[in-house]
Design an enzyme around this catalytic site. Structure first.
Site, PDB file in Angstrom:
ATOM      1  N   HIS A 157       0.805  -1.217   0.000  1.00  0.00           N
ATOM      2  CA  HIS A 157       0.000   0.000   0.000  1.00  0.00           C
ATOM      3  C   HIS A 157       0.840   1.269   0.000  1.00  0.00           C
ATOM      4  CE1 HIS A 157      -4.025  -1.826   0.634  1.00  0.00           C
ATOM      5  NE2 HIS A 157      -3.283  -2.820   1.059  1.00  0.00           N
ATOM      6  N   ASP A 365       3.479   9.194  -1.233  1.00  0.00           N
ATOM      7  CA  ASP A 365       2.314   8.432  -0.775  1.00  0.00           C
ATOM      8  C   ASP A 365       2.012   7.333  -1.776  1.00  0.00           C
ATOM      9  OD1 ASP A 365       0.284   7.851   0.993  1.00  0.00           O
ATOM     10  OD2 ASP A 365      -0.553   9.863   0.978  1.00  0.00           O
TER      11      ASP A 365
END
Length: 468
Positions: A157, A365
């Site tokens: 992730h 991110d």
């Protein structure tokens, strides 16, 4: 019929789907598992004096969960240590913050072994196993030692770092070798996929095949990008709920006609919060006429408060927000509203909808689902503008946002100015383009694409092209 077994560090499906802070893994996996006859396995978040491998099986929010406790030493070495002091900063390119400790590495491997030992009795012959995130990179290797033959997939992730950055990790080759016990590895973006492929080919001496398979360490795996989405329709429904409407009205009343710029993040150095505050300060300095006309609402939920790096960050942000308010505030206007508490997802939906600008500017991110939730929450008749960091994985999909470099303070300040002055026609067009992709590449699309590949089904290129 095969089941889906999801494995993650923490298991926290909300009993109420409206409850949650910034969306993310919990909401995505809960939505996926409600469609499957599955189990979610992982750490309970509780600490026990002595690890026993005892499992607590229960139903939460329509999801069957299997929970195990860890010892305090496990938490310090595996979670606070290797996961959050070593891998997290490394994978977010903060080598200056990385702590390398042999005990961390030992604790990380020990907990992965304990997870494998505890999970093994639950696995049935035809189950698909889907492991989540950087906490559990070696889990497949530990399961294979139990002679588990099932297909096992892994999804990262967070970003996978560039080869030279990853090579700073002691025993980096051994860690990558454990990944070759998975059948499928998923990344958020093509950029992370390419970085992993580069490492395997140039550092591990592997081979990249034309169909995307990778061969190294005497094994062949499949690796691909699977950008995660949100449960778009559910979030749109939440944005129209009574709770969301109450928060929308609360925020609109408190705005007193001013434009609200909103950021919602975990309190983490990867989110670029200091850079965001400084860019907003630069905006005020560049455009003094906007004083009293706008304010920044920054919600930063505190996490990992026992880690010194996060304590230092919180202190710096407290100081920075105080300085901005001290220099610019008037008796009836505060330029920065800085909040360190969590809100329900339906409450956040109301806050998003009341916002004229969404400021999502991480330094690095994996994806960032706040950006997608902000878009889903907007009123299509009068939508807010999304400002998005080019270093968020979401930027590869959300090209109709105002894409910025979070390290460029002046460019960020000008993007804020452009957003608050953007004409309605342009705001509607940008929002329509963004919402189309958010709906098309939702969490179901993500789940179906990954699980199909894990089952060994053909790549559905026509479906990818249809929403590209």
């Amino acid at each position: 019929m095969s089941r889906l077994i999801v494995v993650s560090n923490r298991v926290n499906p909300p009993a109420d789907t409206a409850v949650g802070t910034q969306g993310g893994l919990a909401m995505a996996l809960s939505a996926a598992l409600r469609e499957e006859n599955g189990i979610w396995f992982g750490w309970s978040g509780q600490v026990t004096d002595t690890y026993t491998g005892h499992l607590s099986i229960q139903k939460i929010g329509g999801v069957t969960v299997a929970l195990t406790d860890l010892e305090q030493q496990d938490v310090q070495e595996y979670y606070n240590g290797y996961a959050n002091r070593t891998l997290w900063p490394l994978f977010h390119y903060r080598t200056d913050l990385v702590a390398f400790e042999r005990t961390y590495d030992e604790g990380y491997l020990r907990v992965n072994q304990r997870f494998a030992d505890t999970l093994f009795p639950l696995i049935e012959k035809d189950d698909l196993i889907w492991v989540q995130d950087y906490h559990l990179l070696p889990l497949a290797q530990k399961l294979r030692e139990h002679e588990v033959k099932n297909r096992i997939g892994f999804f990262l992730h967070i970003p996978w770092p560039a080869m030279r950055v990853f090579q700073t990790l002691p025993k980096h080759m051994e860690l990558v070798e454990t990944l070759f016990d998975y059948d499928l590895i998923g990344f958020q973006t093509e950029d992370s996929l390419s970085a992993f492929q580069e490492y395997v080919v140039n550092c591990a001496g592997g081979e990249l095949h034309a169909d995307g398979r990778l061969t190294a360490f005497g094994k062949t795996i499949q690796a691909a990008a699977f950008p995660i989405g949100i449960d778009a329709e559910e979030f749109i429904t939440a944005a129209n709920s009574d709770k969301a409407l109450a928060f929308y009205n609360l925020m609109r009343n408190s705005q007193a006609g001013r434009k609200m710029i909103t950021g919602v993040d975990r309190l983490d150095y990867s989110k670029g919060l200091e850079e965001r505050f400084l860019a907003y300060e630069q905006f005020l300095n560049n455009h003094p006429r906007m004083e009293g006309e706008v304010f920044l609402m920054q919600i930063a939920t505190a996490t990992r408060e026992e880690v010194g790096t996060y304590q230092d960050l919180r202190a710096r942000l407290d100081s920075l927000s105080g300085r901005i308010n001290g220099e610019h505030a008037t008796i009836d206007w505060v330029p920065v509203r800085y909040v360190n508490r969590a809100y329900r997802r339906d409450e956040l939906a109301g806050i998003y909808r009341a916002s004229q600008v969404g400021l999502v500017t991480p330094l690095r991110d994996g994806m960032n689902l706040v950006a997608k939730e902000f878009v889903a929450a907007q009123d299509e008749r009068d939508p807010g503008v999304l400002i998005l960091s080019e270093f968020a994985g979401a930027a590869a999909q959300m090209k109709a946002a105002l894409i910025v470099n979070p390290f460029d303070r002046q460019a960020m300040a000008e993007a804020i100015s452009e957003a608050v002055h953007m004409p309605l026609k342009e705001r509607r067009q940008r929002h329509a383009d963004l919402l189309e992709d958010v709906k098309a590449r939702d969490v179901v699309w993500w789940r179906n694409d990954f699980v199909a590949r894990l089952k060994g089904e053909p790549v559905r290129l026509h479906e990818v092209e249809a929403v590209a």
